[in-house]
Design an enzyme around this catalytic site. Structure first.
Site, PDB file in Angstrom:
ATOM      1  N   GLU A  63       1.605  -4.584   5.797  1.00 35.23           N
ATOM      2  CA  GLU A  63       0.493  -3.916   5.102  1.00 35.23           C
ATOM      3  C   GLU A  63       0.342  -2.479   5.582  1.00 35.23           C
ATOM      4  OE1 GLU A  63      -1.641  -3.630   2.919  1.00 35.23           O
ATOM      5  OE2 GLU A  63      -2.831  -5.412   2.507  1.00 35.23           O
ATOM      6  N   ASP A  64      -0.167  -1.618   4.721  1.00 37.54           N
ATOM      7  CA  ASP A  64      -0.431  -0.243   5.131  1.00 37.54           C
ATOM      8  C   ASP A  64      -1.692  -0.172   5.993  1.00 37.54           C
ATOM      9  OD1 ASP A  64      -2.127  -0.897   3.008  1.00 37.54           O
ATOM     10  OD2 ASP A  64      -1.726   0.905   1.844  1.00 37.54           O
TER      11      ASP A  64
ATOM     12  N   ASP B  26      -2.591   6.483  -0.467  1.00 40.16           N
ATOM     13  CA  ASP B  26      -2.960   7.406  -1.541  1.00 40.16           C
ATOM     14  C   ASP B  26      -4.469   7.520  -1.723  1.00 40.16           C
ATOM     15  OD1 ASP B  26      -3.445   4.776  -2.625  1.00 40.16           O
ATOM     16  OD2 ASP B  26      -3.547   5.710  -4.596  1.00 40.16           O
TER      17      ASP B  26
ATOM     18  N   ASP C 137      -8.661  -2.997   5.930  1.00 39.05           N
ATOM     19  CA  ASP C 137      -9.989  -2.383   5.933  1.00 39.05           C
ATOM     20  C   ASP C 137     -11.039  -3.505   5.903  1.00 39.05           C
ATOM     21  OD1 ASP C 137     -12.165  -0.767   5.621  1.00 39.05           O
ATOM     22  OD2 ASP C 137     -11.584   0.093   3.715  1.00 39.05           O
TER      23      ASP C 137
ATOM     24  N   LYS D 140       1.380  -0.477  -3.306  1.00 38.92           N
ATOM     25  CA  LYS D 140       2.406   0.510  -3.077  1.00 38.92           C
ATOM     26  C   LYS D 140       2.303   1.097  -1.670  1.00 38.92           C
ATOM     27  CE  LYS D 140       1.840   1.991  -7.847  1.00 38.92           C
ATOM     28  NZ  LYS D 140       1.318   3.124  -8.664  1.00 38.92           N
TER      29      LYS D 140
HETATM   30  P1  IMP Z   1      -9.058  -4.248   2.218  1.00 37.59           P
HETATM   31  O1  IMP Z   1      -8.798  -5.304   1.199  1.00 37.59           O
HETATM   32  O2  IMP Z   1     -10.421  -3.649   2.121  1.00 37.59           O
HETATM   33  O3  IMP Z   1      -8.728  -4.670   3.644  1.00 37.59           O
HETATM   34  O4  IMP Z   1      -8.143  -3.008   1.888  1.00 37.59           O
HETATM   35  C1  IMP Z   1      -6.813  -3.140   1.876  1.00 37.59           C
HETATM   36  C2  IMP Z   1      -6.137  -2.175   0.925  1.00 37.59           C
HETATM   37  O5  IMP Z   1      -6.963  -1.124   0.442  1.00 37.59           O
HETATM   38  C3  IMP Z   1      -5.048  -1.474   1.664  1.00 37.59           C
HETATM   39  O6  IMP Z   1      -3.859  -2.218   1.626  1.00 37.59           O
HETATM   40  C4  IMP Z   1      -4.931  -0.149   0.958  1.00 37.59           C
HETATM   41  O7  IMP Z   1      -4.040  -0.269  -0.116  1.00 37.59           O
HETATM   42  C5  IMP Z   1      -6.305   0.123   0.450  1.00 37.59           C
HETATM   43  N1  IMP Z   1      -7.032   1.022   1.363  1.00 37.59           N
HETATM   44  C6  IMP Z   1      -8.073   0.716   2.160  1.00 37.59           C
HETATM   45  N2  IMP Z   1      -8.488   1.776   2.854  1.00 37.59           N
HETATM   46  C7  IMP Z   1      -7.676   2.811   2.491  1.00 37.59           C
HETATM   47  C8  IMP Z   1      -7.594   4.207   2.883  1.00 37.59           C
HETATM   48  O8  IMP Z   1      -8.342   4.733   3.723  1.00 37.59           O
HETATM   49  N3  IMP Z   1      -6.628   4.927   2.266  1.00 37.59           N
HETATM   50  C9  IMP Z   1      -5.770   4.406   1.344  1.00 37.59           C
HETATM   51  N4  IMP Z   1      -5.802   3.114   0.972  1.00 37.59           N
HETATM   52  C10 IMP Z   1      -6.749   2.323   1.534  1.00 37.59           C
HETATM   53 MG    MG Z   2      -2.394  -1.880   0.380  1.00 36.70          MG
END
Ligand code: IMP
Ligand code: MG
Length: 190
Positions: free
Chosen positions: A103-104, A161, A107, A47
């Protein structure tokens, strides 16, 4: 999993609404230039990307198509489960389409890696990635358009969120789990 009482509060503003607006306009202009001769299909990752996707689509001066996917790797927690799960798949057949994944935040890159492999296996004509936020220190290869780098703090607002809260804040803010919760708005009231 029970959500329980909210812990923590919204902390300082990291990226203000005015900065978001200016950067989204720049990203939109760059994407407009790059996709001028291609019909663009934007794929938003729900979302968290819903606000960014909406503003970005309007900042692109081309007739774009949009679709959404929903994936989950965090559940209600701020720790990745390490497993990405498709909650909602695309409605569009992306074969031979010019796809831009929106993507938002990137990370650990787990979600991005998973989605890139999944969508590229469907043989799009091209595949690009636009992320509003990239965690400082995360490798940026494979990210074609990035908005801002953010530090290690969990961030909320502008679609992002913590346990489904604070997505509608207009700024990107740090979330501080150690601040006492203040009312329904987690400390961001009038
Ligand atoms: P990754 O798979 O660790 O790269 O994280 C990606 C997803 O985790 C993002 O698309 C977000 O939905 C969520 N996410 C990671 N860090 C944050 C944060 O600081 N705040 C909110 N959502 C996060
Ligand atoms: Mg996300």
């Amino acid at each position: 999993m029970s959500a329980g009482p909210p812990k923590g509060s919204v902390g300082r503003v990291l990226v203000a609404a005015s900065e978001l607006e200016a950067r989204v306009a720049e990203l939109g202009a760059a994407i407009t230039a790059d996709y001028r001769d291609r019909s663009l299909l934007m794929v938003g990752v729900l979302k968290g990307a819903f606000v960014f996707m909406s503003d970005l689509a309007q900042a692109i001066d081309l007739p774009v198509e949009i679709d959404f996917m929903a994936v989950s790797s965090y559940g209600k927690s701020t720790k990745s489960s390490g497993v990405v799960r498709i909650v909602k798949d695309l409605e569009t057949d992306i074969r031979d389409r010019h796809v831009l994944l929106v993507e938002d935040i990137v990370d650990s890159r787990l979600t991005l890696r998973y989605l890139t492999e999944l969508l590229q296996a469907r043989r799009p004509a091209s595949f690009g990635v636009c992320a509003l936020l990239v965690r400082e220190g995360a490798p940026t290869d494979g990210i074609d358009y990035a908005g801002f780098a953010v530090g290690p703090d969990w961030v909320v607002g502008y679609g992002l969120d913590v346990g489904e809260r604070h997505r509608s804040l207009p700024d990107v803010c740090a979330y501080d789990p150690d601040l006492p919760p203040v009312g329904q708005d987690g400390g961001r009231g009038p």
